[in-house]
Each structure stands twice: as C-alpha cells, then as structure tokens.
Design a protein around this motif. Structure first.
Motif, PDB file in Angstrom:
ATOM      1  N   LEU A  40      40.811  33.374  30.463  1.00  0.00           N
ATOM      2  CA  LEU A  40      40.807  34.877  30.424  1.00  0.00           C
ATOM      3  C   LEU A  40      41.979  35.293  30.323  1.00  0.00           C
ATOM      4  O   LEU A  40      43.021  34.727  30.894  1.00  0.00           O
ATOM      5  CB  LEU A  40      40.140  35.322  31.951  1.00  0.00           C
ATOM      6  CG  LEU A  40      38.662  34.648  32.356  1.00  0.00           C
ATOM      7  CD1 LEU A  40      38.263  35.107  33.737  1.00  0.00           C
ATOM      8  CD2 LEU A  40      37.562  35.322  31.283  1.00  0.00           C
ATOM      9  N   PRO A  41      42.109  36.456  29.856  1.00  0.00           N
ATOM     10  CA  PRO A  41      43.408  37.264  29.668  1.00  0.00           C
ATOM     11  C   PRO A  41      44.227  37.258  31.062  1.00  0.00           C
ATOM     12  O   PRO A  41      43.680  37.588  32.155  1.00  0.00           O
ATOM     13  CB  PRO A  41      43.205  38.545  29.148  1.00  0.00           C
ATOM     14  CG  PRO A  41      41.667  38.640  28.617  1.00  0.00           C
ATOM     15  CD  PRO A  41      41.006  37.459  29.400  1.00  0.00           C
ATOM     16  N   PRO A  42      45.470  36.896  31.419  1.00  0.00           N
ATOM     17  CA  PRO A  42      46.311  36.903  32.484  1.00  0.00           C
ATOM     18  C   PRO A  42      45.900  38.259  33.263  1.00  0.00           C
ATOM     19  O   PRO A  42      45.533  38.221  34.766  1.00  0.00           O
ATOM     20  CB  PRO A  42      47.728  36.805  32.270  1.00  0.00           C
ATOM     21  CG  PRO A  42      47.714  36.130  30.744  1.00  0.00           C
ATOM     22  CD  PRO A  42      46.487  36.333  30.142  1.00  0.00           C
ATOM     23  N   PRO A  43      45.722  39.500  32.837  1.00  0.00           N
ATOM     24  CA  PRO A  43      45.623  40.483  33.734  1.00  0.00           C
ATOM     25  C   PRO A  43      44.260  40.363  34.407  1.00  0.00           C
ATOM     26  O   PRO A  43      44.201  40.774  35.787  1.00  0.00           O
ATOM     27  CB  PRO A  43      45.719  41.889  32.939  1.00  0.00           C
ATOM     28  CG  PRO A  43      46.545  41.255  31.597  1.00  0.00           C
ATOM     29  CD  PRO A  43      46.386  39.793  31.530  1.00  0.00           C
ATOM     30  N   VAL A  44      43.253  39.827  33.541  1.00  0.00           N
ATOM     31  CA  VAL A  44      41.902  39.721  34.176  1.00  0.00           C
ATOM     32  C   VAL A  44      41.952  38.758  35.336  1.00  0.00           C
ATOM     33  O   VAL A  44      41.237  38.870  36.463  1.00  0.00           O
ATOM     34  CB  VAL A  44      40.850  39.562  33.094  1.00  0.00           C
ATOM     35  CG1 VAL A  44      39.496  39.200  33.582  1.00  0.00           C
ATOM     36  CG2 VAL A  44      40.768  40.606  32.068  1.00  0.00           C
ATOM     37  N   GLN A  45      42.464  37.709  35.026  1.00  0.00           N
ATOM     38  CA  GLN A  45      42.620  36.433  35.836  1.00  0.00           C
ATOM     39  C   GLN A  45      43.355  36.952  37.152  1.00  0.00           C
ATOM     40  O   GLN A  45      42.656  36.683  38.306  1.00  0.00           O
ATOM     41  CB  GLN A  45      43.530  35.398  35.409  1.00  0.00           C
ATOM     42  CG  GLN A  45      42.923  34.558  34.366  1.00  0.00           C
ATOM     43  CD  GLN A  45      43.940  33.331  33.956  1.00  0.00           C
ATOM     44  OE1 GLN A  45      44.892  33.060  34.382  1.00  0.00           O
ATOM     45  NE2 GLN A  45      43.442  32.550  32.971  1.00  0.00           N
ATOM     46  N   ARG A  46      44.357  37.770  37.103  1.00  0.00           N
ATOM     47  CA  ARG A  46      44.914  38.444  38.384  1.00  0.00           C
ATOM     48  C   ARG A  46      44.134  39.333  39.010  1.00  0.00           C
ATOM     49  O   ARG A  46      44.151  39.295  40.197  1.00  0.00           O
ATOM     50  CB  ARG A  46      46.556  39.140  37.940  1.00  0.00           C
ATOM     51  CG  ARG A  46      47.566  38.033  37.674  1.00  0.00           C
ATOM     52  CD  ARG A  46      48.786  38.850  37.509  1.00  0.00           C
ATOM     53  NE  ARG A  46      48.802  40.025  36.661  1.00  0.00           N
ATOM     54  CZ  ARG A  46      49.264  40.069  35.098  1.00  0.00           C
ATOM     55  NH1 ARG A  46      49.442  38.922  34.748  1.00  0.00           N
ATOM     56  NH2 ARG A  46      49.004  41.093  34.574  1.00  0.00           N
ATOM     57  N   ALA A  47      43.503  40.086  38.381  1.00  0.00           N
ATOM     58  CA  ALA A  47      42.452  41.214  39.034  1.00  0.00           C
ATOM     59  C   ALA A  47      41.500  40.293  39.666  1.00  0.00           C
ATOM     60  O   ALA A  47      41.083  40.684  41.059  1.00  0.00           O
ATOM     61  CB  ALA A  47      41.823  41.969  37.859  1.00  0.00           C
ATOM     62  N   LEU A  48      40.968  39.192  39.454  1.00  0.00           N
ATOM     63  CA  LEU A  48      39.849  38.477  39.798  1.00  0.00           C
ATOM     64  C   LEU A  48      40.327  37.872  41.025  1.00  0.00           C
ATOM     65  O   LEU A  48      39.657  37.859  42.105  1.00  0.00           O
ATOM     66  CB  LEU A  48      39.142  37.590  38.990  1.00  0.00           C
ATOM     67  CG  LEU A  48      38.277  38.233  37.698  1.00  0.00           C
ATOM     68  CD1 LEU A  48      37.992  37.064  36.756  1.00  0.00           C
ATOM     69  CD2 LEU A  48      37.167  38.932  38.265  1.00  0.00           C
ATOM     70  N   TYR A  49      41.727  37.246  41.131  1.00  0.00           N
ATOM     71  CA  TYR A  49      42.228  36.570  42.083  1.00  0.00           C
ATOM     72  C   TYR A  49      42.487  37.584  43.075  1.00  0.00           C
ATOM     73  O   TYR A  49      42.188  37.257  44.425  1.00  0.00           O
ATOM     74  CB  TYR A  49      43.422  35.947  41.409  1.00  0.00           C
ATOM     75  CG  TYR A  49      44.360  35.232  42.678  1.00  0.00           C
ATOM     76  CD1 TYR A  49      44.096  33.942  43.078  1.00  0.00           C
ATOM     77  CD2 TYR A  49      45.320  35.838  43.329  1.00  0.00           C
ATOM     78  CE1 TYR A  49      44.679  33.208  44.061  1.00  0.00           C
ATOM     79  CE2 TYR A  49      46.086  35.156  44.541  1.00  0.00           C
ATOM     80  CZ  TYR A  49      45.682  33.763  44.710  1.00  0.00           C
ATOM     81  OH  TYR A  49      46.374  33.145  45.725  1.00  0.00           O
ATOM     82  N   ARG A  50      43.049  38.564  42.970  1.00  0.00           N
ATOM     83  CA  ARG A  50      43.325  39.781  44.071  1.00  0.00           C
ATOM     84  C   ARG A  50      41.884  40.231  44.622  1.00  0.00           C
ATOM     85  O   ARG A  50      42.067  40.373  45.903  1.00  0.00           O
ATOM     86  CB  ARG A  50      43.912  40.902  43.376  1.00  0.00           C
ATOM     87  CG  ARG A  50      45.304  40.459  42.681  1.00  0.00           C
ATOM     88  CD  ARG A  50      46.139  39.800  43.806  1.00  0.00           C
ATOM     89  NE  ARG A  50      47.548  39.469  43.346  1.00  0.00           N
ATOM     90  CZ  ARG A  50      48.731  39.088  44.089  1.00  0.00           C
ATOM     91  NH1 ARG A  50      48.337  38.479  44.999  1.00  0.00           N
ATOM     92  NH2 ARG A  50      49.699  38.924  43.400  1.00  0.00           N
ATOM     93  N   ALA A  51      40.761  40.248  43.699  1.00  0.00           N
ATOM     94  CA  ALA A  51      39.749  40.860  44.587  1.00  0.00           C
ATOM     95  C   ALA A  51      39.186  39.773  45.482  1.00  0.00           C
ATOM     96  O   ALA A  51      38.745  40.351  46.364  1.00  0.00           O
ATOM     97  CB  ALA A  51      38.665  41.130  43.276  1.00  0.00           C
TER      98      ALA A  51
END
Length: 117
Positions: A15-26
């Motif tokens: 997944l694009p890095p910003p999407v990965q980060r958002a999923l991780y944070r959520a």
C-alpha cells in the motif's frame, strides 16, 4: 492493548506509505497520528458527511473511528492513479463488518479518505 496493523493486502501488494501509516495509526487507536497522515486541507468523507482539515478529522476519529477502538483487517486493495481502495473487515466498538476505504494520496499525505461501502 495494541492492535496489530495490517499494512498490506493478503496478496502482498504494498500500500502507499501514507495509507500504511493511516491504517497503523487507526489500528493503534492514535487519533492524532491518524489525522497527521492527512494533508492540512485533507478530507474524510464518511458516507457523505465531510470532515475537512486535521482538526475536524481528529475530532471525527476520536468520536467515531479510533475512539471506538476500530480494527481494520485488510482483505484486498487496488490502486488506480492516485487512489487506492482498501477493502477491510472492520471491528471494534462501532460499525463491524466489511467496508471499503478509498484513499487519494498526494506525495506523503492523504488528501481524501472516502468510506465507500
């Protein structure tokens, strides 16, 4: 309790890095970190209700997403241009079941997360 993130779909498609980060944070229950994944004027569209800017996104997340101990287990993903649609099994203390999240990315930030189904 920390919930495990699911940064890629089961086929291994990154997944694009910003999407990965958002999923991780959520998945980690981090409303501030989740909101920081968005551009300053980014938007969450939750079934037609729009939350624009990091302050509104943080408030929405605290009330309806990370604040409900959301868990997102990625079941698939596809990318078309700047938009990656992530299919996930949603759990937590709010909505539970399958849903799709369309993330539009510009550089290292999300400009739009649209909950589509």
């Amino acid at each position: 309790m920390t919930r495990a993130p699911r940064p890629a779909d089961p086929s291994g498609t990154p997944l694009p890095p910003p999407v990965q980060r958002a999923l991780y944070r959520a998945n980690g229950g981090d409303a501030d970190g989740f909101a920081d994944c968005f551009a300053h004027d980014g938007t969450v569209n939750d079934w037609g209700r729009e939350f624009r800017g990091r302050t509104e996104i943080r408030g929405w997340s605290e009330a309806e997403f990370t604040g409900k101990q959301v868990t997102l287990e990625v079941t698939g993903a596809r990318t078309e241009g700047p938009t990656t649609t992530v299919s996930a099994r949603v759990g937590g203390n709010g909505f539970n079941g399958p849903s799709d999240f369309a993330f539009t990315v510009d550089g290292d930030r999300i400009t739009l997360m649209r909950i589509t189904g």
